[in-house]
Motif scaffolding. Structure first.
Motif, mmCIF file in Angstrom:
data_model
loop_
_atom_site.group_PDB
_atom_site.id
_atom_site.type_symbol
_atom_site.label_atom_id
_atom_site.label_comp_id
_atom_site.label_asym_id
_atom_site.label_seq_id
_atom_site.Cartn_x
_atom_site.Cartn_y
_atom_site.Cartn_z
ATOM 1 N N UNK A 153 -22.189 -36.573 -9.191
ATOM 2 C CA UNK A 153 -21.066 -35.638 -9.279
ATOM 3 C C UNK A 153 -19.924 -36.098 -8.386
ATOM 4 N N UNK A 154 -20.269 -36.680 -7.221
ATOM 5 C CA UNK A 154 -19.222 -37.206 -6.342
ATOM 6 C C UNK A 154 -18.404 -38.274 -7.074
ATOM 7 N N UNK A 188 -20.465 -30.676 -6.438
ATOM 8 C CA UNK A 188 -20.916 -31.680 -5.473
ATOM 9 C C UNK A 188 -21.463 -31.009 -4.223
ATOM 10 N N UNK A 189 -20.769 -30.000 -3.735
ATOM 11 C CA UNK A 189 -21.232 -29.277 -2.544
ATOM 12 C C UNK A 189 -22.514 -28.515 -2.848
ATOM 13 N N UNK A 190 -22.609 -27.950 -4.043
ATOM 14 C CA UNK A 190 -23.816 -27.197 -4.415
ATOM 15 C C UNK A 190 -25.032 -28.113 -4.459
ATOM 16 N N UNK A 191 -24.872 -29.318 -5.018
ATOM 17 C CA UNK A 191 -25.989 -30.256 -5.083
ATOM 18 C C UNK A 191 -26.418 -30.699 -3.684
ATOM 19 N N UNK A 192 -25.453 -30.776 -2.765
ATOM 20 C CA UNK A 192 -25.771 -31.221 -1.403
ATOM 21 C C UNK A 192 -26.603 -30.195 -0.646
ATOM 22 N N UNK A 201 -14.566 -38.059 -8.013
ATOM 23 C CA UNK A 201 -13.656 -39.077 -7.497
ATOM 24 C C UNK A 201 -12.690 -39.547 -8.572
ATOM 25 N N UNK A 202 -13.170 -39.610 -9.820
ATOM 26 C CA UNK A 202 -12.270 -39.998 -10.918
ATOM 27 C C UNK A 202 -11.138 -38.990 -11.058
#
Length: 367
Positions: A131-132, A102-106, A136-137
Motif C-alpha cells: 500500500x505504501x 497504509x497506517x491501518x496495515x501498520x 507513493x505513486x
C-alpha cells in the motif's frame, strides 16, 4: 513459517477470544471491501494489486471463520477509521485513502496474537509496503502542485495572521488593520506564486539539461571503434575506465540493441518531471492557496468586527485551518495526522504570538 495456532482440541475458547476473533473477522471483511472498492476505480496493474490484497484479506477472513465455527454470531462493529476508509474508498478512491490504509496495515495486532498464523502476520507487514508503494505513486502525481498548494495556504495563514495581530496590537484603527491585511495578502500571494514558478521552472530546466540526448544514439554506428568515444560517455556518468570500456564494447557489438543496452537516465519508477510538476501549475496553485489562507485572518475585519473580538475570531479560524492542513500533510506523508496537525498549530500560533508581542511593544513605545 508455522502453519499457525488454533484452539486446543476439546478446549472451548473464552468469551474474550470469541469477541476478539469476531472483531478480526469484521475488520478483514471491511478491509477486503475497501480494496475492492479502490480496485473498481483503478485499471491495469494497480487494479490487479488491489484485488490481490482483497484476496489475501479473504484468506484471513477464512481463518477466523474456521476458528469461530458456529460461534460467528452477529457481525462485530468495525472501528471508526475503517468505516471512514470504506466511505472514502467508495466516494473518492484517492491517495488519501491509500495513505490511511497504509497506517491501518501498520497497526495489525497479528504479531502479538497467538491465534493468528505467522503467515497472516507476515502478510500484514507486506501489505503495508504494498500500500505504501501504491500511495507513493499517488503522492508523486500530487507532489508538485499539491506541495505548492499546501505550503502556500499554510504560509498565507501564518504570515497574515502574524501581520494582522502585530499591526492590531500596535493600536491602529480597524481600517488600517484591514488594509494592511489585504496588502499582505496580495503581496504575499504574488511573491509566492512568482517564486514557485521560478523554482519549478529552474528545476525542470536542470533536469532537462541532465537528460541524455536521444539524438546522440544515432551517431553510435559511425563511432571510431578504436578510439571508442562511447567509453568517455560512460566514464562521465560515473563508471571507472575498465567498466566504461567493457560497457562501450558490449554496446558496439550489437548496434541493433543500442536502445536496450544504453544506460538509462535514472532507475526510478517515477518520472522526475512529473514529480516536480509544471512551473505554471505550481505558481498558480501557490498564488491561489496563499491567498485563500491569507484571507482568513482578514475575514473578521471585512465583516465589521473589531478589537479583541476580531483577533479572537481570526485566531480561531486560522487555528482550524492550520489543524486541517497539518492533518492532510500527515495523511499524505503516512505520519500521525493529529501530531502533524498540532505541530502545525503550535508553529503558526508561535509566530503570531511573537509578532503580537512586538506590536504591543511598538505601540507602547510610540504612545
Amino acid at each position: 513459517m508455522s502453519a499457525g495456532h488454533s484452539v486446543k482440541p476439546g478446549a472451548e475458547p473464552s468469551a474474550a477470544e470469541i469477541r476478539r476473533w469476531r472483531q478480526y473477522l469484521a475488520d478483514e471483511r471491511a478491509e477486503a471491501r475497501i480494496y475492492r472498492d479502490l480496485a473498481s476505480r483503478r485499471t491495469g496493474e494497480e487494479r490487479e494489486i488491489l484485488l490481490a490484497l482483497a484476496e489475501a484479506e479473504g484468506r484471513h477472513e477464512a481463518h477466523w471463520l474456521a476458528l469461530l465455527g458456529d460461534r460467528v454470531g452477529r457481525a462485530a462493529r468495525v472501528d471508526l477509521q475503517t468505516v471512514l476508509l470504506g466511505f472514502l474508498a467508495r466516494r473518492f478512491g484517492s491517495v488519501f485513502v491509500l495513505a490511511l490504509a497504509q497506517r491501518a496495515e501498520a497497526r495489525s495486532p497479528y504479531d502479538q496474537d497467538v491465534h493468528a498464523t505467522d503467515a497472516m502476520a507476515a502478510d500484514e507487514r507486506i501489505h503495508e509496503e504494498v500500500v505504501r508503494g501504491l500511495a507513493a505513486r499517488g503522492r508523486s502525481r500530487l507532489s508538485g502542485s499539491f506541495r505548492a498548494a499546501v505550503f502556500g495556504a499554510n504560509d498565507g495563514l501564518v504570515s497574515n495572521l502574524a501581520l494582522v495581530l502585530g499591526i492590531s496590537a500596535s493600536g491602529v484603527s480597524n481600517q488600517t488593520v484591514l488594509l494592511t491585511g489585504l496588502a499582505g495578502l496580495l503581496a504575499g500571494a504574488l511573491s509566492m506564486g512568482a517564486g514557485e514558478f521560478v523554482s519549478v521552472r529552474s528545476q525542470r530546466e536542470l533536469l532537462q539539461a541532465s537528460t541524455p540526448n536521444e539524438s546522440a544514439r544515432a551517431a553510435l554506428p559511425h563511432l571510431d571503434v578504436d578510439a571508442n568515444e562511447l567509453a568517455l560517455v560512460y566514464r562521465a556518468r560515473g563508471l571507472d575506465q575498465v567498466e566504461a570500456e567493457a560497457q562501450a564494447a558490449q554496446v558496439l557489438q550489437d548496434i541493433d540493441a543500442v536502445s536496450r543496452a544504453a544506460p538509462p537516465s535514472a532507475p526510478d519508477d517515477v518520472d522526475e518531471h512529473e514529480a516536480i510538476g509544471t512551473g505554471l501549475g505550481a505558481g498558480l496553485a501557490s498564488f491561489c492557496f496563499f491567498a485563500s489562507g491569507a484571507i482568513i485572518p482578514v475575514l473578521p475585519f471585512l465583516f465589521g468586527i473589531g478589537g479583541l473580538a476580531a483577533l479572537a475570531v481570526a485566531s480561531v479560524l486560522v487555528g482550524i485551518a492550520l489543524l486541517s492542513t497539518g492533518a492532510i500533510v500527515g495523511l499524505l506523508s503516512g505520519g500521525p495526522p493529529l501530531r502533524r496537525a498540532l505541530r502545525q498549530l503550535a508553529i503558526g500560533y508561535g509566530a503570531a504570538s511573537a509578532t503580537y508581542l512586538l506590536g504591543l511593544l511598538f505601540g507602547t513605545a510610540v504612545g
